[in-house]
Design a protein around this motif. Structure first.
Motif, mmCIF file in Angstrom:
data_model
loop_
_atom_site.group_PDB
_atom_site.id
_atom_site.type_symbol
_atom_site.label_atom_id
_atom_site.label_comp_id
_atom_site.label_asym_id
_atom_site.label_seq_id
_atom_site.Cartn_x
_atom_site.Cartn_y
_atom_site.Cartn_z
ATOM 1 N N PRO A 164 0.825 -1.199 0.000
ATOM 2 C CA PRO A 164 0.000 0.000 0.000
ATOM 3 C C PRO A 164 0.866 1.258 0.000
ATOM 4 N N VAL A 165 0.505 2.214 -0.837
ATOM 5 C CA VAL A 165 1.215 3.490 -0.942
ATOM 6 C C VAL A 165 0.187 4.595 -1.172
ATOM 7 N N ASP A 166 0.654 5.818 -1.165
ATOM 8 C CA ASP A 166 -0.188 6.980 -1.451
ATOM 9 C C ASP A 166 0.693 7.976 -2.201
ATOM 10 N N ILE A 167 0.803 7.784 -3.540
ATOM 11 C CA ILE A 167 1.737 8.553 -4.357
ATOM 12 C C ILE A 167 0.972 9.249 -5.492
ATOM 13 N N PRO A 168 1.035 10.562 -5.557
ATOM 14 C CA PRO A 168 0.420 11.261 -6.692
ATOM 15 C C PRO A 168 1.066 10.812 -8.008
ATOM 16 N N VAL A 169 0.249 10.723 -9.061
ATOM 17 C CA VAL A 169 0.731 10.243 -10.356
ATOM 18 C C VAL A 169 0.030 10.993 -11.482
ATOM 19 N N GLN A 191 -4.772 12.209 -14.038
ATOM 20 C CA GLN A 191 -4.112 12.425 -12.755
ATOM 21 C C GLN A 191 -4.795 11.571 -11.717
ATOM 22 N N GLY A 192 -4.013 11.152 -10.730
ATOM 23 C CA GLY A 192 -4.592 10.339 -9.683
ATOM 24 C C GLY A 192 -3.591 10.011 -8.603
ATOM 25 N N THR A 193 -3.837 8.874 -7.955
ATOM 26 C CA THR A 193 -3.007 8.416 -6.854
ATOM 27 C C THR A 193 -2.717 6.937 -7.035
ATOM 28 N N ARG A 252 4.318 9.432 -14.464
ATOM 29 C CA ARG A 252 5.221 10.240 -13.634
ATOM 30 C C ARG A 252 4.682 10.173 -12.215
ATOM 31 N N LEU A 253 5.453 9.549 -11.333
ATOM 32 C CA LEU A 253 5.075 9.406 -9.936
ATOM 33 C C LEU A 253 5.833 10.441 -9.115
ATOM 34 N N PHE A 254 5.144 11.038 -8.158
ATOM 35 C CA PHE A 254 5.709 12.104 -7.332
ATOM 36 C C PHE A 254 5.748 11.634 -5.878
ATOM 37 N N PRO A 255 6.800 10.861 -5.500
ATOM 38 C CA PRO A 255 6.825 10.244 -4.172
ATOM 39 C C PRO A 255 6.890 11.227 -3.009
ATOM 40 N N SER A 256 7.511 12.386 -3.199
ATOM 41 C CA SER A 256 7.511 13.419 -2.159
ATOM 42 C C SER A 256 7.882 14.752 -2.801
ATOM 43 N N ASP A 257 7.631 15.814 -2.063
ATOM 44 C CA ASP A 257 7.880 17.156 -2.590
ATOM 45 C C ASP A 257 9.344 17.443 -2.863
ATOM 46 N N ASP A 258 10.244 16.795 -2.132
ATOM 47 C CA ASP A 258 11.657 17.134 -2.242
ATOM 48 C C ASP A 258 12.439 16.218 -3.174
ATOM 49 N N LEU A 290 11.001 1.122 -17.407
ATOM 50 C CA LEU A 290 11.333 2.312 -16.611
ATOM 51 C C LEU A 290 12.322 3.159 -17.402
ATOM 52 N N THR A 291 12.322 4.450 -17.151
ATOM 53 C CA THR A 291 13.345 5.280 -17.788
ATOM 54 C C THR A 291 14.692 4.982 -17.137
#
Length: 92
Positions: A14-19, A29-31, A57-63, A89-90
């Motif tokens: 289980p994860v919660d990653i914006p994509v 767009q989603g999660t 494109r997955l955005f695991p965290s802001d940094d 994968l790239t």
């Protein structure tokens, strides 16, 4: 309904990653709500047809820089969810 649990190559976590997911004629767009090295489950704004090729494109965290998936394929869809198999994968 077909039981897919025994067909998976790896356990999904289980994860919660914006994509963002991109096809030839759409941008969704989603999660990502669960993931394995071979695929992800996305709850999203757009449901492409089964068999559609995507890039992700997955955005695991802001940094951190986004993680890019060059090629993935939609394997199933239901409600607002789609199951996506990761193909390439790239390099970075």
């Amino acid at each position: 309904m077909i039981d897919t649990r025994n067909r998976r190559k790896a356990t999904r976590l289980p994860v919660d990653i914006p994509v963002e997911y991109l096809g030839k004629e759409f941008l969704g767009q989603g999660t990502v709500i669960n993931a394995s090295p071979y695929g992800v489950l996305i709850r999203g704004s757009y449901l492409p047809m089964i068999g559609t090729n995507l890039s992700l494109r997955l955005f695991p965290s802001d940094d951190k820089e986004p993680l890019s998936v060059e090629r993935a394929v939609v394997r199933w869809q239901r409600g607002s969810e789609l199951g996506v198999e990761i193909m390439t994968l790239t390099p970075e």
